[in-house]
Design an enzyme around this catalytic site. Structure first.
Site, PDB file in Angstrom:
ATOM      1  N   TRP A 205       0.837  -1.205   0.000  1.00  0.00           N
ATOM      2  CA  TRP A 205       0.000   0.000   0.000  1.00  0.00           C
ATOM      3  C   TRP A 205       0.869   1.251   0.000  1.00  0.00           C
ATOM      4  O   TRP A 205       0.551   2.232  -0.668  1.00  0.00           O
ATOM      5  CB  TRP A 205      -0.975  -0.004   1.182  1.00  0.00           C
TER       6      TRP A 205
ATOM      7  N   ASP B 156      -1.965   6.611   6.415  1.00  0.00           N
ATOM      8  CA  ASP B 156      -2.988   5.677   5.934  1.00  0.00           C
ATOM      9  C   ASP B 156      -3.287   4.741   7.102  1.00  0.00           C
ATOM     10  O   ASP B 156      -2.446   3.929   7.481  1.00  0.00           O
ATOM     11  CB  ASP B 156      -2.440   4.906   4.722  1.00  0.00           C
TER      12      ASP B 156
ATOM     13  N   LYS C 118     -12.107  -2.327   6.597  1.00  0.00           N
ATOM     14  CA  LYS C 118     -11.322  -3.214   7.446  1.00  0.00           C
ATOM     15  C   LYS C 118     -11.860  -3.227   8.884  1.00  0.00           C
ATOM     16  O   LYS C 118     -11.977  -4.269   9.490  1.00  0.00           O
ATOM     17  CB  LYS C 118      -9.844  -2.792   7.458  1.00  0.00           C
TER      18      LYS C 118
HETATM   19  C1  LIG Z   1      -7.057  -2.156   2.027  1.00  0.00           C
HETATM   20  C2  LIG Z   1      -6.054  -1.075   2.147  1.00  0.00           C
HETATM   21  C3  LIG Z   1      -5.945  -0.048   1.196  1.00  0.00           C
HETATM   22  C4  LIG Z   1      -6.790   0.002  -0.063  1.00  0.00           C
HETATM   23  O1  LIG Z   1      -8.059   0.403   0.245  1.00  0.00           O
HETATM   24  P1  LIG Z   1      -9.172   0.599  -0.898  1.00  0.00           P
HETATM   25  O2  LIG Z   1     -10.284   1.183  -0.103  1.00  0.00           O
HETATM   26  O3  LIG Z   1      -9.468  -0.749  -1.470  1.00  0.00           O
HETATM   27  O4  LIG Z   1      -8.634   1.534  -1.914  1.00  0.00           O
HETATM   28  C5  LIG Z   1      -5.001   0.941   1.405  1.00  0.00           C
HETATM   29  N1  LIG Z   1      -4.202   0.935   2.482  1.00  0.00           N
HETATM   30  C6  LIG Z   1      -4.279  -0.039   3.413  1.00  0.00           C
HETATM   31  C7  LIG Z   1      -3.369   0.004   4.593  1.00  0.00           C
HETATM   32  C8  LIG Z   1      -5.200  -1.069   3.272  1.00  0.00           C
HETATM   33  O5  LIG Z   1      -5.283  -2.042   4.197  1.00  0.00           O
END
Ligand SMILES: *Cc1c(COP(=O)(O)O)cnc(C)c1O
Length: 357
Positions: free
Chosen positions: A99, A166, A190
């Site tokens: 990511w 993030d 998540k």
């Molecule tokens: C799942 C995830 C993403 C991607 O998220 P989307 O909503 O599918 O774009 C980005 N960063 C992390 C840390 C993730 O776990």
């Protein structure tokens, strides 16, 4: 048979969230209409967004000089939205996994990116330390929980420049000192809601400083000024997020949640470390994620991986296959996962060891 949901994302949600959302899909707030078919500007739905925003601020103790917005596009859109709003000359990034790499790639479209450190050399099984953050960069970006590799920065780092995080897969898993961050964002799927909504926490004073063209939908200010109602927001996921936030508050908030998360992760890591059949892919205890716990078969037992997968599946475990770039197993232990599910997995690992040693 009872299922134990270890999926990494979309992932387990509180039963409360699912039941309340199911009810509202039939009859939303006594309107006699489904939450799927009411105007996002109806007073009933505006109340949902307002309460979700307020609870977000309350549960994370977000100071008054920050805004909280709900938008579409997933965390992946934030990889571009962050540089759109903050990038002038140069940005700094910490590379801790897939990511992070995707976020770096987007920032590179805006100009120079200084990747201050990377754990790429060991398939991202640790968090780099001892790096220095360039003070002339516009911001420093980190991924606090690396969902795929099972590493996590479980504390709020000190940063001399605006810090962007993030937190897709660890938001609400622990208390955060929001004042250390300029922006925190994440996809909700998540630890919060079904897929479709993305949250962004923004310190207001960092906006409005870029010199380049800023498309309307990419501008945080657009969404802040209209309180997440500039365009149609993801109505049903926001409704579900509100239910999770209410549930979280009822559980005692992020402090209480963190205690349970530490307990659950402890149970599983202890068993992985004790059990002769399994080993953790992340060795450093400080770097081990509380949310995604990755493990593989020990040397000499590699051929039993499939057998354990089948065994665990037969006992109700779902979603424990590791990501293809790590292999083995990954048990995601998000807020909504009951302690019982971890206990069932631990018991299965013990039984498997006895039968196969
Ligand atoms: C799942 C995830 C993403 C991607 O998220 P989307 O909503 O599918 O774009 C980005 N960063 C992390 C840390 C993730 O776990």
């Amino acid at each position: 048979m009872k299922k134990h949901n270890f999926y990494a994302g979309p992932s387990i949600l509180p039963k409360y969230t699912i039941e309340k959302t199911a009810e509202a899909v039939i009859n939303f707030a006594g309107t006699g209409l489904s939450v799927m078919e009411v105007s996002h500007r109806s007073k009933e739905f505006v109340a949902v967004v307002d309460e979700a925003t307020d609870l977000f601020k309350e549960l994370l103790k977000i100071p008054d000089n920050y805004s909280v917005i709900f938008v579409g596009g997933g965390a992946s859109t934030q990889f571009a939205m962050v540089p759109f709003n903050l990038f002038n000359k140069k940005a700094a990034y910490l590379n801790t996994g897939a990511w992070s790499k995707k976020a770096i790639k987007e920032a590179q479209m805006f100009g120079e990116v200084d990747v201050v450190a990377s754990s790429d050399d060991k398939n991202f099984n640790y968090i780099p330390k001892g790096y220095s953050i360039p003070e002339d960069a516009d911001y420093f970006h980190i991924t606090t929980n690396n969902t795929i590799y099972g590493t996590e920065i479980k504390y709020d780092i000190d940063c001399p420049i605006p810090l962007v995080a993030d937190m897709s897969s660890d938001i609400f898993s622990r208390p955060i000192d929001i004042s250390k961050y300029a922006i925190i964002y994440g996809g909700a799927q998540k630890n919060l809601a079904p897929a479709g909504v993305t949250f962004v926490i923004v310190r207001n004073d960092i906006l409005g400083k870029v010199e380049h063209h800023l498309p309307t939908m990419m501008n945080y200010k657009t969404h802040i000024d209209k309180e997440s109602m500039f365009n149609t927001p993801p109505v049903v996921p926001i409704f579900a997020a509100l239910q999770t936030l209410r549930w979280l508050k009822d559980q005692g908030g992020v402090e209480a949640m963190n205690k349970v998360n530490v307990h659950k992760a402890g149970l599983l890591y202890n068993e992985i470390d004790r059990n002769s059949m399994f080993k953790a892919t992340v060795e450093d205890l400080d770097d081990r994620s509380l949310m995604n716990i990755c493990f593989v078969m020990t040397e000499g037992n590699e051929d039993k991986e499939n057998a354990f997968f089948e065994f665990a599946t037969s006992k109700g475990m779902v979603g424990i296959k590791g990501h293809r770039s790590v292999g083995g197993f990954r048990a995601s232990t998000y807020n909504a996962l009951p302690v019982e599910s971890v206990e069932v997995l631990v018991a299965a690992m013990q039984e498997f060891e006895k039968e196969n040693k």
